[in-house]
Scaffold this motif. Structure first.
Motif, PDB file in Angstrom:
ATOM      1  N   VAL A  78     -10.848   4.680   5.228  1.00  0.00           N
ATOM      2  CA  VAL A  78     -11.033   4.742   6.675  1.00  0.00           C
ATOM      3  C   VAL A  78     -11.094   3.334   7.232  1.00  0.00           C
ATOM      4  CG1 VAL A  78     -13.555   4.773   6.562  1.00  0.00           C
ATOM      5  CG2 VAL A  78     -12.397   5.837   8.516  1.00  0.00           C
ATOM      6  N   ILE A  79     -10.543   3.147   8.421  1.00  0.00           N
ATOM      7  CA  ILE A  79     -10.559   1.812   9.014  1.00  0.00           C
ATOM      8  C   ILE A  79     -11.930   1.537   9.625  1.00  0.00           C
ATOM      9  CG2 ILE A  79      -8.082   1.788   9.446  1.00  0.00           C
ATOM     10  CD1 ILE A  79      -8.562   2.549  12.288  1.00  0.00           C
ATOM     11  N   GLY A  80     -12.333   0.286   9.593  1.00  0.00           N
ATOM     12  CA  GLY A  80     -13.646  -0.108  10.079  1.00  0.00           C
ATOM     13  C   GLY A  80     -13.587  -0.809  11.420  1.00  0.00           C
ATOM     14  N   PRO A  81     -14.733  -1.297  11.894  1.00  0.00           N
ATOM     15  CA  PRO A  81     -14.797  -1.954  13.202  1.00  0.00           C
ATOM     16  C   PRO A  81     -13.888  -3.169  13.327  1.00  0.00           C
ATOM     17  CG  PRO A  81     -16.997  -1.402  12.419  1.00  0.00           C
ATOM     18  CD  PRO A  81     -16.065  -1.130  11.285  1.00  0.00           C
ATOM     19  N   LEU A 101      -0.703   3.398  12.468  1.00  0.00           N
ATOM     20  CA  LEU A 101      -1.839   2.571  12.874  1.00  0.00           C
ATOM     21  C   LEU A 101      -3.110   2.956  12.133  1.00  0.00           C
ATOM     22  CD1 LEU A 101      -1.289   2.430  16.749  1.00  0.00           C
ATOM     23  CD2 LEU A 101      -1.025   0.539  15.145  1.00  0.00           C
ATOM     24  N   LEU A 102      -3.375   4.243  12.027  1.00  0.00           N
ATOM     25  CA  LEU A 102      -4.669   4.695  11.523  1.00  0.00           C
ATOM     26  C   LEU A 102      -4.755   4.727  10.001  1.00  0.00           C
ATOM     27  CD1 LEU A 102      -5.408   7.540  14.087  1.00  0.00           C
ATOM     28  CD2 LEU A 102      -6.241   5.189  14.086  1.00  0.00           C
ATOM     29  N   THR A 103      -3.621   4.576   9.317  1.00  0.00           N
ATOM     30  CA  THR A 103      -3.654   4.436   7.855  1.00  0.00           C
ATOM     31  C   THR A 103      -3.369   2.998   7.437  1.00  0.00           C
ATOM     32  OG1 THR A 103      -1.317   4.999   7.580  1.00  0.00           O
ATOM     33  CG2 THR A 103      -2.897   6.821   7.525  1.00  0.00           C
ATOM     34  N   LYS A 104      -3.256   2.093   8.422  1.00  0.00           N
ATOM     35  CA  LYS A 104      -2.992   0.668   8.157  1.00  0.00           C
ATOM     36  C   LYS A 104      -1.720   0.485   7.338  1.00  0.00           C
ATOM     37  CE  LYS A 104      -6.568  -1.950   7.305  1.00  0.00           C
ATOM     38  NZ  LYS A 104      -7.827  -2.491   6.735  1.00  0.00           N
ATOM     39  N   ASP A 137     -10.923  -3.382  12.551  1.00  0.00           N
ATOM     40  CA  ASP A 137      -9.611  -2.908  12.990  1.00  0.00           C
ATOM     41  C   ASP A 137      -9.743  -1.951  14.171  1.00  0.00           C
ATOM     42  OD1 ASP A 137      -7.827  -4.142  11.008  1.00  0.00           O
ATOM     43  OD2 ASP A 137      -8.938  -2.924   9.573  1.00  0.00           O
ATOM     44  N   ALA A 138     -10.756  -2.171  15.000  1.00  0.00           N
ATOM     45  CA  ALA A 138     -11.010  -1.267  16.128  1.00  0.00           C
ATOM     46  C   ALA A 138      -9.849  -1.227  17.107  1.00  0.00           C
ATOM     47  CB  ALA A 138     -12.297  -1.679  16.843  1.00  0.00           C
ATOM     48  N   TRP A 139      -9.044  -2.279  17.140  1.00  0.00           N
ATOM     49  CA  TRP A 139      -7.889  -2.280  18.048  1.00  0.00           C
ATOM     50  C   TRP A 139      -6.932  -1.141  17.725  1.00  0.00           C
ATOM     51  CZ3 TRP A 139      -2.918  -2.681  16.283  1.00  0.00           C
ATOM     52  CH2 TRP A 139      -2.752  -3.159  14.974  1.00  0.00           C
ATOM     53  N   ARG A 140      -6.917  -0.701  16.473  1.00  0.00           N
ATOM     54  CA  ARG A 140      -6.049   0.406  16.086  1.00  0.00           C
ATOM     55  C   ARG A 140      -6.490   1.698  16.762  1.00  0.00           C
ATOM     56  NH1 ARG A 140      -2.886  -0.777  11.509  1.00  0.00           N
ATOM     57  NH2 ARG A 140      -3.369  -2.816  10.584  1.00  0.00           N
ATOM     58  N   ARG A 175       0.830  -1.205   0.000  1.00  0.00           N
ATOM     59  CA  ARG A 175       0.000   0.000   0.000  1.00  0.00           C
ATOM     60  C   ARG A 175       0.862   1.251   0.000  1.00  0.00           C
ATOM     61  NH1 ARG A 175      -3.249  -3.119   3.448  1.00  0.00           N
ATOM     62  NH2 ARG A 175      -2.109  -2.358   5.228  1.00  0.00           N
ATOM     63  N   SER A 176       1.981   1.227   0.761  1.00  0.00           N
ATOM     64  CA  SER A 176       2.850   2.385   0.814  1.00  0.00           C
ATOM     65  C   SER A 176       3.494   2.660  -0.544  1.00  0.00           C
ATOM     66  CB  SER A 176       3.929   2.197   1.889  1.00  0.00           C
ATOM     67  OG  SER A 176       4.740   1.076   1.594  1.00  0.00           O
ATOM     68  N   VAL A 177       3.842   1.603  -1.281  1.00  0.00           N
ATOM     69  CA  VAL A 177       4.422   1.771  -2.611  1.00  0.00           C
ATOM     70  C   VAL A 177       3.400   2.388  -3.554  1.00  0.00           C
ATOM     71  CG1 VAL A 177       5.374   0.576  -4.615  1.00  0.00           C
ATOM     72  CG2 VAL A 177       6.048  -0.126  -2.302  1.00  0.00           C
ATOM     73  N   ARG A 178       2.165   1.906  -3.517  1.00  0.00           N
ATOM     74  CA  ARG A 178       1.127   2.453  -4.381  1.00  0.00           C
ATOM     75  C   ARG A 178       0.857   3.918  -4.066  1.00  0.00           C
ATOM     76  NH1 ARG A 178      -1.434  -2.701  -3.665  1.00  0.00           N
ATOM     77  NH2 ARG A 178      -2.812  -1.828  -2.077  1.00  0.00           N
TER      78      ARG A 178
END
Length: 292
Positions: A140-143, A198-201, A145-148, A2-5
Motif C-alpha cells: 500500500v502506498i504511504g503518505p 498510480l495506486l500500485t506505483k 506518495d499522497a499525490w497519487r 516491479r512489473s517484471v517481478r
C-alpha cells in the motif's frame, strides 16, 4: 522492475497450479482452474464489502469534488453529470424547483470548499488503493506518495464530468449515439488505466493495465446504458415516497453496482493473468519466466 517481478510471481503461481494433482473440471482443466481462481479471488477480497465501502467513498468524495468544481463554471456541469449518471433531475433538489443559484457566495465555496474537499476526498483513492493491494498483493502506498491519491481523485472526478457531457454528442445526426458510446468507453478506459498505475506505483505491466482499463470501461458503460432505462423510474418513485433521502439511497445503490464492476474487473484480470493458456501468457508478458 516491479512489473517484471509481478509477472514472474504470476508465472510461478501458474507453475505451482500445474504441478498439483487435481481431478474434475474446476481443478483438472486450465479454464476450470481460471474460473475457480476468479470465484475464490472474489470471495477472498470480499467484493461486497469493498464495493460498499468504495461506493460510499465515491458518494462522499468524488461527487462533492464535481459539485464544488462546478462553482467556477456554474451548476450545469455538475447537474449534467448527476442527471446522466443517476437518472434524476438535479433541479428538483432546489427549494423552488428551479436551477441552483450561482451567486458570489457559491464562488467563495468553490475556492475554499474545493480545497477542503480535495484534502478529505482522498479517502476514495485510499479505499481504491486497498482494493488493488488486496487483488494484486502490492504494498500500500504511504503518505510520502499522497499525490497519487489526489491525482487519482481528480482523474476520476474529471472523467465522471466528461462522461456526463458526452450526452450532447448523441444529438449529432446519424453518428451521434455511436460517437457518444465510443467517447464514454474511451474516457473510462483512460482513467481506469491511469488509476491502477498510480495506486500500485507502476507494479502492473502495460498489458495488465490496458486490459483492466478496457474491461472496467466496458462494464461501466454497460451499467450506464442499463441505468438510462431503469434509473429514471426508480429515482422518481424514490423521490415521490422518500424525498431527497430516497434519491440519496438510489444514488448510493447505483454507485454500489458501479463499484462491483470496478472491483470485479480487477479480480477478473488477475484470474486471467494466472490462466495457463495463451491469454495468461499474453497478460504476463515476455520475461515472466513462463515455461511451455
Amino acid at each position: 522492475m516491479r512489473s517484471v517481478r509481478l509477472s514472474v510471481a504470476l508465472a510461478r503461481e501458474v507453475s505451482l497450479a500445474r504441478t498439483q494433482a487435481a481431478t474434475g473440471w474446476l481443478r483438472g482443466t486450465p479454464y476450470g482452474r481460471t474460473l475457480r481462481r476468479l470465484i475464490e479471488g472474489l470471495a477472498e477480497i470480499q467484493i461486497v464489502d469493498r464495493s460498499l465501502a468504495l461506493a460510499a467513498q465515491i458518494f462522499t468524495s468524488v461527487l462533492p469534488v464535481i459539485i464544488a468544481a462546478s462553482a467556477f463554471s456554474g451548476w450545469q456541469a455538475a447537474a449534467n453529470t448527476i442527471n446522466d449518471q443517476f437518472g434524476f433531475d438535479s433541479e428538483s433538489l432546489s427549494a423552488d424547483g428551479g436551477p441552483m443559484p450561482t451567486d458570489p457566495s457559491m464562488a467563495a465555496f468553490g475556492v475554499v470548499g474545493l480545497l477542503m474537499i480535495l484534502l478529505g476526498g482522498t479517502s476514495f483513492a485510499r479505499a481504491l488503493a486497498r482494493v488493488y493491494e488486496a487483488v494484486w498483493q502490492v504494498p500500500v502506498i504511504g503518505p510520502r506518495d499522497a499525490w497519487r491519491w489526489l491525482a487519482t481523485l481528480l482523474a476520476v472526478a474529471l472523467a465522471a464530468g466528461l462522461v456526463g457531457q458526452t450526452r450532447e454528442l448523441a444529438e449529432i445526426r446519424y453518428a451521434g449515439r455511436p460517437l457518444a458510446l465510443l467517447s464514454e468507453v474511451t474516457i473510462w478506459a483512460l482513467v481506469w488505466i491511469l488509476a491502477p498505475f498510480l495506486l500500485t506505483k507502476g507494479a502492473l505491466t502495460g498489458r495488465l493495465l490496458w486490459v483492466s482499463g478496457v474491461l472496467t470501461a466496458v462494464g461501466l458503460t454497460a451499467v450506464h446504458a442499463a441505468g438510462r432505462v431503469i434509473l429514471p423510474r426508480i429515482a422518481a418513485n424514490a423521490h415521490e415516497n422518500f424525498g431527497p433521502l430516497g434519491l440519496a439511497f438510489t444514488s448510493v445503490s447505483w454507485l454500489f453496482v458501479m463499484s462491483v464492476v470496478i472491483v470485479g474487473a480487477a479480480s477478473v484480470v488477475k484470474a486471467l493473468a494466472l490462466d495457463e493458456t495463451t491469454i495468461g501468457r499474453y497478460l504476463r508478458g515476455p520475461g515472466s519466466g513462463d515455461r511451455e
